[in-house]
Design a protein around this motif. Structure first.
Motif, PDB file in Angstrom:
ATOM      1  N   PHE A 172       0.808  -1.060  -0.096  1.00 28.97           N
ATOM      2  CA  PHE A 172      -0.008  -0.017   0.038  1.00 28.97           C
ATOM      3  C   PHE A 172       0.852   1.347  -0.029  1.00 28.97           C
ATOM      4  CE2 PHE A 172      -3.660  -2.498   1.370  1.00 28.97           C
ATOM      5  CZ  PHE A 172      -4.475  -2.078   0.680  1.00 28.97           C
TER       6      PHE A 172
ATOM      7  N   LEU B 172      -2.424  -4.515   6.747  1.00 30.11           N
ATOM      8  CA  LEU B 172      -2.548  -3.515   7.968  1.00 30.11           C
ATOM      9  C   LEU B 172      -1.246  -2.799   8.006  1.00 30.11           C
ATOM     10  CD1 LEU B 172      -3.617  -2.283  10.143  1.00 30.11           C
ATOM     11  CD2 LEU B 172      -3.336  -4.041  11.564  1.00 30.11           C
ATOM     12  N   LEU B 173      -0.101  -3.834   8.100  1.00 30.12           N
ATOM     13  CA  LEU B 173       1.228  -3.306   8.150  1.00 30.12           C
ATOM     14  C   LEU B 173       1.731  -2.235   7.071  1.00 30.12           C
ATOM     15  CD1 LEU B 173       3.975  -3.162   9.805  1.00 30.12           C
ATOM     16  CD2 LEU B 173       4.664  -5.306   8.316  1.00 30.12           C
TER      17      LEU B 173
ATOM     18  N   ALA C  64      -0.615  -0.538   5.244  1.00 27.59           N
ATOM     19  CA  ALA C  64      -1.380   0.870   5.303  1.00 27.59           C
ATOM     20  C   ALA C  64      -0.574   1.621   6.379  1.00 27.59           C
ATOM     21  CB  ALA C  64      -2.804   0.279   5.735  1.00 27.59           C
ATOM     22  N   GLY C  65      -0.355   0.797   7.447  1.00 31.42           N
ATOM     23  CA  GLY C  65       0.313   1.704   8.521  1.00 31.42           C
ATOM     24  C   GLY C  65       1.732   2.415   7.958  1.00 31.42           C
ATOM     25  N   ILE C  66       2.600   1.614   7.082  1.00 29.66           N
ATOM     26  CA  ILE C  66       3.974   2.290   6.717  1.00 29.66           C
ATOM     27  C   ILE C  66       3.374   3.241   5.645  1.00 29.66           C
ATOM     28  CG2 ILE C  66       5.864   1.749   5.233  1.00 29.66           C
ATOM     29  CD1 ILE C  66       5.480  -1.025   6.331  1.00 29.66           C
TER      30      ILE C  66
ATOM     31  N   TYR D 280       0.671   5.375   6.177  1.00 25.07           N
ATOM     32  CA  TYR D 280       0.464   6.497   6.721  1.00 25.07           C
ATOM     33  C   TYR D 280       1.843   7.037   7.553  1.00 25.07           C
ATOM     34  CZ  TYR D 280      -4.461   5.410   6.765  1.00 25.07           C
ATOM     35  OH  TYR D 280      -6.242   5.415   6.712  1.00 25.07           O
ATOM     36  N   PHE D 281       2.741   5.992   7.831  1.00 27.16           N
ATOM     37  CA  PHE D 281       3.881   6.565   8.556  1.00 27.16           C
ATOM     38  C   PHE D 281       4.543   7.457   7.321  1.00 27.16           C
ATOM     39  CE2 PHE D 281       8.234   6.175   9.403  1.00 27.16           C
ATOM     40  CZ  PHE D 281       8.444   6.491  10.730  1.00 27.16           C
TER      41      PHE D 281
ATOM     42  N   ASP E  41       3.586   9.112   4.855  1.00 27.94           N
ATOM     43  CA  ASP E  41       2.834  10.191   4.602  1.00 27.94           C
ATOM     44  C   ASP E  41       3.169  11.262   5.508  1.00 27.94           C
ATOM     45  OD1 ASP E  41       1.317  10.499   2.266  1.00 27.94           O
ATOM     46  OD2 ASP E  41      -0.311   9.278   2.990  1.00 27.94           O
ATOM     47  N   ALA E  42       3.188  10.855   6.897  1.00 30.32           N
ATOM     48  CA  ALA E  42       3.288  11.710   7.709  1.00 30.32           C
ATOM     49  C   ALA E  42       4.991  12.368   7.807  1.00 30.32           C
ATOM     50  CB  ALA E  42       3.386  10.933   9.387  1.00 30.32           C
TER      51      ALA E  42
ATOM     52  N   LEU F 193       5.270  14.842   4.967  1.00 27.65           N
ATOM     53  CA  LEU F 193       4.624  15.868   5.399  1.00 27.65           C
ATOM     54  C   LEU F 193       5.388  16.794   6.238  1.00 27.65           C
ATOM     55  CD1 LEU F 193       0.927  15.431   5.956  1.00 27.65           C
ATOM     56  CD2 LEU F 193       1.845  17.387   4.563  1.00 27.65           C
ATOM     57  N   LEU F 194       6.096  16.113   7.335  1.00 31.67           N
ATOM     58  CA  LEU F 194       6.604  16.893   8.068  1.00 31.67           C
ATOM     59  C   LEU F 194       8.038  17.430   7.665  1.00 31.67           C
ATOM     60  CD1 LEU F 194       6.572  14.564  11.636  1.00 31.67           C
ATOM     61  CD2 LEU F 194       5.692  16.898  11.217  1.00 31.67           C
TER      62      LEU F 194
ATOM     63  N   ILE G 287      -3.367   3.665  -6.224  1.00 29.79           N
ATOM     64  CA  ILE G 287      -4.553   3.140  -6.858  1.00 29.79           C
ATOM     65  C   ILE G 287      -4.065   2.858  -8.399  1.00 29.79           C
ATOM     66  CG2 ILE G 287      -6.738   3.802  -7.544  1.00 29.79           C
ATOM     67  CD1 ILE G 287      -7.307   5.098  -4.999  1.00 29.79           C
TER      68      ILE G 287
END
Lengths: 331, 299
Positions: free
Chosen positions: B45, B107-108, B110-112, B114-115, B117-118, B121-122, B232
């Motif tokens: 993902f 899930l992992l 997807a978590g990565i 998000y990570f 992404d963060a 952004l930072l 996607i």
């Protein structure tokens, strides 16, 4: 923790249900009234609605399919109820089941071809489905495009033979509390129904699909209709959840439910644990409140949130309920 | 990554050229995704986010530090390879070993996503970032207009695709990875070091994402929000071509690039419905051929 109405109820299950009802319908409203934190009603309503949708995703997991398309049905359900209420002037209480049924009908049409897919193929197609729903909401004339539909009316009252069964939400001092009771009641209903389904004959057949479809089919299980049945119930949940969400926020946009929401529904199930009927409820609660609590960390919110998610995954790859609190049985 | 043909001059040649240019980029994205899937059975993902990270590194090294574009591209590649290797060794390996159901890796992943992404952004903020053109000038011939930098980037993408295929076909690690993709257990029995080549494969997949990110940062710029949409699109290509097959990823990439290019021209007057039509077509296609163009049934 069982909600089934069999005669063979274990005493533990009865106590579990009693505690569950007492906490959700008495303790939480009392605590909110005592502390004056009425904003929590909105938060808990969201959790309840999201866990209804997540319950649907869980059900598709139960037949061995990874569903990342629940956002599509939540969006569709939201739009159907919004259109029925705002354009056709229907009562919300009629529009709500109609929205669910609409989603179920769509999922039968879509499900017939795509449920033949498995594994990542099904996951990817459902993910694409979420995008399709968003693009459709943007393109169709009846949905008002990117501007969305706003200032939708609150649910009206229901009277039967002069007795007010449901009060008009617009006349209530705290419509949020009414929404809370509505959502929590529906959530309980959904999970009770799911618990019954999983522990019924159909549930056992679904479990066989999860393990080996060919084998199930060879001993006479009609796998095609079973898959579509599970998927349509799943989408019904998604549509109902979305429809109430729209009633609460009184607005809907094509971006109300996006790919992120679809992924989150899936995460809720994973986090709670795929082997446990009540996993999605717990997962949604933890994920939603975790995200809310981290709000104070400002721009580090997503970083901390995702780090915790990854750490949880490393420590408990089979979900929170795999810790077996109170010695719950699997299932 | 939208086709940017001038609307008033859309000849047949122009549409095809745009399609090929897009297709080369897309194929490269899909190759990385399909490689990771073939080796690990993991749907990555975070692929779009890796792409964005690669784009930002190129933006930083080439646009900010002013080093040559080639250096920037290499920096993107190396960083992403390191990220990919770390993610595989530290995270996926543990989760795959410990989880009951293999879907847990989703899930992992997807978590990565998000990570990353963060982190993006930072580190880089949410602004759209562009870099100076790598080559000036426009190729103008009869009905066909193509800026030179696009031709260069398209050409580079093709070079990378060919290099990747040669690597997979003839090098020792490439052979090992193909063996792993075919049958993990058998490969292990034949003495392939599964752990090592899983790591190399993941690193290589991430590297490809980083390289495309760097290439496209030079043309369209980069912003932190495009990771999800890229993922996607990558899923779409893999579905069209068939998951876990190198040829399928390339075919899927070019098919999607061409469809997008044609769709933007033909459906222009009906509004922004190109992707709606592509999705609808995909549903029909998958109901006839669930495994895609070249995939194994039930990949």
């Amino acid at each position: 923790m069982g909600l089934g109405m069999q005669s063979s109820l274990r005493p533990g299950a009865v106590i579990g249900v009693a505690v569950y009802v007492a906490v959700l319908f008495v303790l939480v409203p009392w605590a909110i009234a005592a502390s004056g934190r009425t904003d929590l009603y909105y938060t808990l309503t969201s959790v309840a609605l999201l866990s209804i949708a997540s319950a649907g995703v869980w059900l598709t997991f139960f037949i061995g399919r990874i569903n990342i398309g629940q956002g599509a049905f939540s969006l569709a359900g939201g739009y159907v109820s919004a259109i029925l209420v705002a354009r056709a002037g229907l009562s919300f209480w009629l529009a709500l089941p109609l929205a669910g049924l609409f989603c179920a009908a769509v999922s039968v049409l879509v499900g017939l071809p795509i449920l033949r897919l498995r594994g990542v193929y099904f996951a990817m197609v459902t993910l694409v489905l979420t995008e399709v729903a968003r693009l459709l909401a943007l393109a169709l004339p009846i949905t008002n495009g990117a501007k969305g539909m706003v200032s939708l009316p609150l649910p009206g009252g229901v009277k039967l033979l002069g007795v007010t069964l449901i009060p008009d939400f617009a006349t209530l001092a705290t419509p949020n509390r009414a929404f809370y009771f509505l959502s929590v009641a529906l959530m309980s209903l959904c999970f009770a129904a799911m618990y019954r389904l999983v522990h019924s004959r159909i549930g056992r057949l679904c479990r066989s699909l999860q393990q080996n479809e060919e084998l199930a089919s060879s001993i006479g299980v009609n796998i095609a209709s079973l898959r579509v049945l599970a998927y349509s119930i799943s989408s019904f949940f998604g549509g109902v959840g979305g429809a109430i969400f729209v009633a609460v926020s009184q607005s809907i946009y094509p971006s109300s439910f996006t790919v992120n929401d679809s992924v989150n529904f899936m995460l809720n199930c994973f986090l709670g644990g795929l082997g446990y009927v009540f996993g999605p409820m717990l997962g949604t609660l933890v994920l939603y409140f975790g995200w809310d609590l981290l709000f104070q960390t400002g721009r580090f919110q997503l970083l901390i949130f995702s780090s915790i998610l990854i750490a949880l995954m490393l420590a408990l790859p089979n979900g929170l309920l795999s810790l077996r609190p109170f010695g719950w049985r699997r299932g | 990554m939208a086709a940017n043909a001038t609307p008033d001059r859309r000849s047949m040649e122009q549409v095809i050229a745009n399609g090929l240019y897009l297709g080369a980029q897309y194929a490269l994205v899909a190759l990385g995704l399909t490689l990771i899937f073939a080796l690990m059975n993991v749907l990555n993902f975070a692929h779009g986010q890796m792409y964005v990270l690669g784009g930002f590194i190129t933006y930083w090294v080439y646009g900010r530090l002013g080093l040559p574009f080639v250096v920037a591209l290499a920096a993107s590649a190396v960083t992403l390879a390191a990220v990919g290797a770390a993610v595989e060794v530290l995270l996926f390996r543990t989760v795959i070993r410990r989880s009951v159901r293999e879907e847990s890796t989703m899930l992992l992943a997807a978590g990565i996503a998000y990570f990353l992404d963060a982190v993006i952004l930072l580190l880089f903020g949410e602004k759209q970032r562009g870099v100076p053109k790598i080559v000036m000038g426009v190729f103008d011939w009869d009905n066909l207009i193509m800026p030179y930098d696009r031709i260069l980037v398209g050409g580079l993408a093709v070079v990378f695709i060919v290099a990747f295929m040669l690597f997979m076909q003839y090098s020792r690690p490439g052979r090992a990875m193909r063996a792993l993709a075919q049958d993990r257990v058998a490969a292990q029995l034949m003495g392939v070091q599964v752990d090592r080549y899983s790591m190399i494969g993941f690193a290589l997949g991430a590297l490809l994402a980083g390289v495309v990110g760097g290439l496209l940062a030079a043309i369209t710029g980069v912003n932190s929000g495009i990771g999800g949409p890229i993922s996607i699109k990558a899923f779409l290509m893999v579905m069209i071509g068939g998951a876990g097959v190198v040829g399928g990823a390339i075919a899927g990439g070019f098919v999607l690039g061409m469809l997008e290019s044609v769709g933007l021209t033909v459906l222009h007057s009906y509004g922004d419905i190109t992707y709606l039509v592509i999705f609808a077509g995909l549903m029909v296609f998958l109901s006839i051929r669930p495994q895609g163009l070249m995939g194994k049934p039930w990949g």
